[in-house]
Write an enzyme that holds these catalytic residues in place. Structure first.
Site, PDB file in Angstrom:
ATOM      1  N   TYR A  81      16.584 -28.100   5.976  1.00 30.63           N
ATOM      2  CA  TYR A  81      16.211 -27.937   7.371  1.00 30.63           C
ATOM      3  C   TYR A  81      14.803 -26.969   6.913  1.00 30.63           C
ATOM      4  O   TYR A  81      14.638 -26.618   5.878  1.00 30.63           O
ATOM      5  CB  TYR A  81      17.263 -26.816   7.827  1.00 30.63           C
ATOM      6  CG  TYR A  81      17.278 -25.400   7.251  1.00 30.63           C
ATOM      7  CD1 TYR A  81      16.418 -24.237   7.896  1.00 30.63           C
ATOM      8  CD2 TYR A  81      18.191 -25.362   6.233  1.00 30.63           C
ATOM      9  CE1 TYR A  81      16.905 -22.891   7.115  1.00 30.63           C
ATOM     10  CE2 TYR A  81      18.179 -23.841   5.630  1.00 30.63           C
ATOM     11  CZ  TYR A  81      17.740 -22.857   6.100  1.00 30.63           C
ATOM     12  OH  TYR A  81      17.621 -21.682   5.646  1.00 30.63           O
ATOM     13  N   CYS A  82      14.260 -26.551   7.969  1.00 30.93           N
ATOM     14  CA  CYS A  82      12.602 -25.870   7.866  1.00 30.93           C
ATOM     15  C   CYS A  82      12.740 -25.028   9.366  1.00 30.93           C
ATOM     16  O   CYS A  82      13.802 -24.504   9.773  1.00 30.93           O
ATOM     17  CB  CYS A  82      11.680 -26.927   7.823  1.00 30.93           C
ATOM     18  SG  CYS A  82      11.598 -28.059   9.161  1.00 30.93           S
ATOM     19  N   ARG A  83      11.496 -25.090   9.697  1.00 31.36           N
ATOM     20  CA  ARG A  83      11.439 -24.192  11.125  1.00 31.36           C
ATOM     21  C   ARG A  83      11.614 -25.064  12.481  1.00 31.36           C
ATOM     22  O   ARG A  83      12.184 -24.650  13.178  1.00 31.36           O
ATOM     23  CB  ARG A  83      10.074 -23.716  11.226  1.00 31.36           C
ATOM     24  CG  ARG A  83       9.513 -22.683  12.291  1.00 31.36           C
ATOM     25  CD  ARG A  83       8.493 -22.488  12.595  1.00 31.36           C
ATOM     26  NE  ARG A  83       7.449 -23.539  12.763  1.00 31.36           N
ATOM     27  CZ  ARG A  83       7.154 -24.310  13.819  1.00 31.36           C
ATOM     28  NH1 ARG A  83       8.018 -24.109  14.953  1.00 31.36           N
ATOM     29  NH2 ARG A  83       6.152 -25.328  13.712  1.00 31.36           N
ATOM     30  N   LEU A 109      15.487 -24.262  11.771  1.00 34.53           N
ATOM     31  CA  LEU A 109      16.592 -22.984  11.594  1.00 34.53           C
ATOM     32  C   LEU A 109      16.976 -22.532  12.978  1.00 34.53           C
ATOM     33  O   LEU A 109      18.394 -22.482  12.836  1.00 34.53           O
ATOM     34  CB  LEU A 109      15.620 -21.744  11.159  1.00 34.53           C
ATOM     35  CG  LEU A 109      16.536 -20.429  10.715  1.00 34.53           C
ATOM     36  CD1 LEU A 109      17.667 -20.712   9.933  1.00 34.53           C
ATOM     37  CD2 LEU A 109      15.171 -19.362  10.465  1.00 34.53           C
TER      38      LEU A 109
END
Length: 117
Positions: A81-83, A109
């Site tokens: 996952y990331c932003r 996120l």
């Protein structure tokens, strides 16, 4: 003109609902995989990670993919996952090309937090 505007608004509502449901499906799937023991990897920068991250996540920034994943079994179940889901998608593609077989892009996120069981 009113009819065209009404049609455009309906189309926008459909697109928004569709993209929201796709986003939540990938986050829901991610949580199920995490429940099954997947390694949870945040591919954002260390600065972003230090501000907020998911519990049990490790931080392997996108620009360190080659070295960070060198010690991980290529069959390991991994949720990325990331932003927003963009960098985690890039990481997923890069890792697939490197031979990793059990990858899932959990998205962003906030998306993951919203879907947390």
């Amino acid at each position: 003109m009113k009819r065209l505007l009404g049609s455009l608004m309906t189309l926008c509502a459909i697109l928004f609902t569709t993209s929201a449901s796709i986003a939540s499906e990938r986050a829901d799937s991610a949580w199920a995989l995490i429940g099954d023991g997947a390694l949870l990897v945040d591919v954002r920068t260390p600065q972003e990670f230090n501000v907020r991250h998911l519990d049990a996540a490790v931080n392997y920034p996108l620009n360190t993919i080659n070295s960070s994943f060198a010690h991980i079994d290529k069959d390991q179940l991994i949720v990325l996952y990331c932003r927003s889901g963009n960098r985690s998608g890039q990481a997923e593609a890069h890792l697939q090309a490197a031979g990793f077989t059990n990858l899932h892009n959990g998205g962003g996120l906030n998306e993951m937090l919203a879907a947390k069981p």
